[in-house]
Design an enzyme around this catalytic site. Structure first.
Site: not given
Ligand code: 3PG
Ligand code: MG
Length: 379
Positions: A42, A179, A332, A355
């Site tokens: 990143r 989930k 992820g 997300g």
């Molecule tokens: C991640 O690594 O998924 C993003 O940086 C978002 O992090 P968060 O889910 O803690 O907001």
């Protein structure tokens, strides 16, 4: 679906100060007693933007969240190791301390957001993977200073929306994860856009239960049973036809265990739990993947962190990597699976945002993108 994000290309930034919101939420581990970044993907991704701004004579300050320190200063979440790695890769860029040390970040407090742009002339959001968060550093600066979308954020948005709007067919989507509640909105959108949606992982058992099959003590969400049934009724969703797992109480997890894995076939008996798709499902899914010209994959097929239950996820990962289709992988866990099997370089596009990419596909927009479009402060 909106592509029209403002850019910073024609800004005159010489002698001006630019705040760049990045997502350097990155794995760190103690090495020789010192917290050290163990995956700088990143950080490297932001370097083209930093270099271009520095070359154009700007002074650059970056800001990021790191972990979830919940609005309090917490030494375990200092950005210091990230700052050290950044300075090695790109000297001359400042990095503010963790935004989430301040409660105003997550509560989207206007005064906190305004404090970030004191003395700042321009703002750039280069944090696609945090743009689903309505947090102050994402939402407030575009109201106050001329603002733009960074190049990686723009690429990520247009790539995901292009795949969704104009896929080469067959378009096969693969959705997994534990989930079902987290992924149903996503599946609903994919049923409209894709030709086939393959569902695996813990979320699949609620679909299987809606077919009248037994699932033993596998993951189950009664509140979404009817909707799973309705999605199956579209004829586009394929769920596992067989399952592998263990008796209740057997050890399971990254450390593995001694209990022999059981092939349940179509129905999991009482007092047993499913942790992976079975061999017939692997064959069916691999065949669908092989025929695809566009593939979108989000979420593992089973509990792949236990080596006994990585079979389905590995087979899918290999089929996806071997496919000549346009492949987009997000989330992820699916990215971690590709890394585990050394397949990342064989995939067309790995999204940095788990997300964020789910929400962009589900809603067609993100709060951080809306903030940039609505900012409208003239440069
Ligand atoms: C991640 O690594 O998924 C993003 O940086 C978002 O992090 P968060 O889910 O803690 O907001
Ligand atoms: Mg996350």
């Amino acid at each position: 679906m909106r592509y029209d994000l403002p850019t910073s290309d024609d800004w005159d930034v010489r002698g001006r100060r630019v705040l760049v919101r990045v997502d350097f939420n990155t794995p760190v581990a103690a090495i020789d007693g010192r917290l050290t970044v163990t995956d700088d993907f990143r950080i490297r991704s932001a370097l083209p933007l930093f270099t271009s701004l520095l070359d154009r004579g700007a002074s650059v300050v970056a800001c990021t969240h790191f972990g979830r320190p919940k609005g309090r200063v917490d030494d375990r979440f200092t950005v210091e190791p990230i700052r050290r790695r950044l300075n090695e890769l790109c000297p001359g860029v400042e990095l503010m301390e963790n935004l989430r040390f301040h409660p105003g970040e997550e509560s989207n407090d206007h005064a906190f957001g305004a404090s970030l742009v004191e003395g700042v002339d321009f703002y750039i959001n280069e944090a696609f993977s945090a743009s689903h968060r309505e947090h102050a550093s994402i939402m407030v600066p575009p109201m106050l200073v001329p603002s733009a979308a960074g190049p990686n954020l723009r690429r990520e948005v247009s790539f995901l929306l292009d795949v969704l709007n104009d896929p080469k067919r067959p378009f096969v989507a693969i959705v997994g994860g534990a989930k079902v509640a987290d992924k149903l909105g996503f599946v609903r959108v994919l049923v409209d856009r894709a030709d086939v949606v393959l569902v695996g992982g813990g979320m699949a058992y609620t679909f299987e239960a809606s077919q009248g099959r037994t699932i033993g003590s596998s993951l189950f969400d009664a509140t979404h049973l009817d909707e799973c049934g309705a999605l199956l009724g579209t004829g586009k969703v394929r769920v596992p036809v067989d399952t592998r797992g263990l008796p209740d109480g057997a050890a399971v997890g990254p450390q593995g265990g001694d209990d022999p894995v059981i092939d349940f076939g179509a129905n999991v008996p009482d007092d047993h739990e499913g942790f992976d798709i079975g061999p017939r499902t692997v064959e069916l899914f691999v065949d669908e993947i092989a025929a695809a010209r566009t593939i979108l994959w989000n979420g593992p097929m089973g509990m792949f962190e236990d080596p006994r239950f990585g079979v389905g996820t590995e087979a899918v990962a290999r089929a996806v990597a071997a496919s000549p289709a346009l492949v987009v992988v997000g989330g992820g866990d699916s990215v971690a699976a590709l890394q585990q099997f050394n397949l990342v370089s064989q995939v067309s596009f790995v999204s940095t945002g788990g997300g964020a990419s789910l929400e962009l596909i589900e809603y067609g927009d993100l709060p951080g993108l809306r903030a940039l479009r609505e900012g409208m402060v003239a440069a």
